[in-house]
Design a protein around this motif. Structure first.
Motif, PDB file in Angstrom:
ATOM      1  N   MET A 152       0.835  -1.203   0.000  1.00 52.42           N
ATOM      2  CA  MET A 152       0.000   0.000   0.000  1.00 52.42           C
ATOM      3  C   MET A 152       0.872   1.257   0.000  1.00 52.42           C
ATOM      4  O   MET A 152       0.553   2.231  -0.690  1.00 52.42           O
ATOM      5  N   TRP A 174       0.316   4.128  -2.584  1.00 50.51           N
ATOM      6  CA  TRP A 174      -0.026   5.493  -2.159  1.00 50.51           C
ATOM      7  C   TRP A 174       0.970   6.506  -2.725  1.00 50.51           C
ATOM      8  O   TRP A 174       0.597   7.590  -3.131  1.00 50.51           O
ATOM      9  N   GLU A 234       0.661   6.067  -7.081  1.00 49.24           N
ATOM     10  CA  GLU A 234      -0.573   5.856  -7.853  1.00 49.24           C
ATOM     11  C   GLU A 234      -0.906   7.014  -8.776  1.00 49.24           C
ATOM     12  O   GLU A 234      -0.600   8.155  -8.454  1.00 49.24           O
ATOM     13  N   ILE A 250      -7.549  -1.758  -2.825  1.00 47.61           N
ATOM     14  CA  ILE A 250      -7.127  -1.184  -4.107  1.00 47.61           C
ATOM     15  C   ILE A 250      -8.086  -1.632  -5.197  1.00 47.61           C
ATOM     16  O   ILE A 250      -8.828  -2.592  -5.035  1.00 47.61           O
ATOM     17  N   CYS A 301      -3.121  -0.023 -10.686  1.00 51.87           N
ATOM     18  CA  CYS A 301      -3.601  -0.066  -9.303  1.00 51.87           C
ATOM     19  C   CYS A 301      -3.818   1.333  -8.758  1.00 51.87           C
ATOM     20  O   CYS A 301      -2.942   2.200  -8.896  1.00 51.87           O
ATOM     21  N   THR A 355      -5.599   3.218  -5.087  1.00 46.79           N
ATOM     22  CA  THR A 355      -6.081   2.903  -3.744  1.00 46.79           C
ATOM     23  C   THR A 355      -7.562   3.240  -3.602  1.00 46.79           C
ATOM     24  O   THR A 355      -8.068   4.158  -4.226  1.00 46.79           O
ATOM     25  N   LYS A 401      -4.752   6.747   3.227  1.00 49.93           N
ATOM     26  CA  LYS A 401      -3.613   6.426   4.101  1.00 49.93           C
ATOM     27  C   LYS A 401      -3.843   6.942   5.523  1.00 49.93           C
ATOM     28  O   LYS A 401      -3.583   6.231   6.498  1.00 49.93           O
TER      29      LYS A 401
END
Length: 119
Positions: free
Chosen positions: A14, A18, A21, A56, A65, A67, A71
């Protein structure tokens, strides 16, 4: 928003997503290989788990991908779970334990004090 439980390996992926992306699964795999030392299969397995958890979204072409969870929300949820698990839900006990062994600069102390006073 309900908290999605992410394992450490999922959080590592992730973090990459993050930061980068929208990012292709191939790019995530290359970054994970370089920074964590994981092979492609490991990364793709974790990506599939993150898709299944709706953390995701995958779009074609190129398995891009993005999210689906914020976060900051994940950090808050993980912190709440940690405080609940280790300190019986007591933020005071958490901060006392943290500050006991932590050396903070005057600036950091002033910033913490300001954050507390703004509440």
């Amino acid at each position: 928003m309900s908290h999605i439980k992410l394992f450490d390996s999922e959080l590592k992926i992730m973090e990459i997503i993050w930061e980068k992306e929208p990012v292709t699964a191939k790019e995530v795999s290359l970054i994970a290989a370089d920074t964590i030392g994981w092979n492609k299969n490991t990364t793709y397995t974790i990506l599939k788990k993150l898709i299944d958890k709706k953390a995701i979204r995958r779009t074609e072409p190129d398995f891009v991908c993005t999210t689906q969870i914020n976060k900051n929300e994940v950090q808050k949820g993980e912190t709440r779970m940690l405080i609940e698990k280790l300190y019986n839900g007591s933020k005071k006990a958490f901060f006392a334990a943290f500050l006991k062994d932590e050396t903070l600069t005057e600036e950091e102390l002033a910033q913490l004090k300001e954050m507390i006073e703004k509440r």
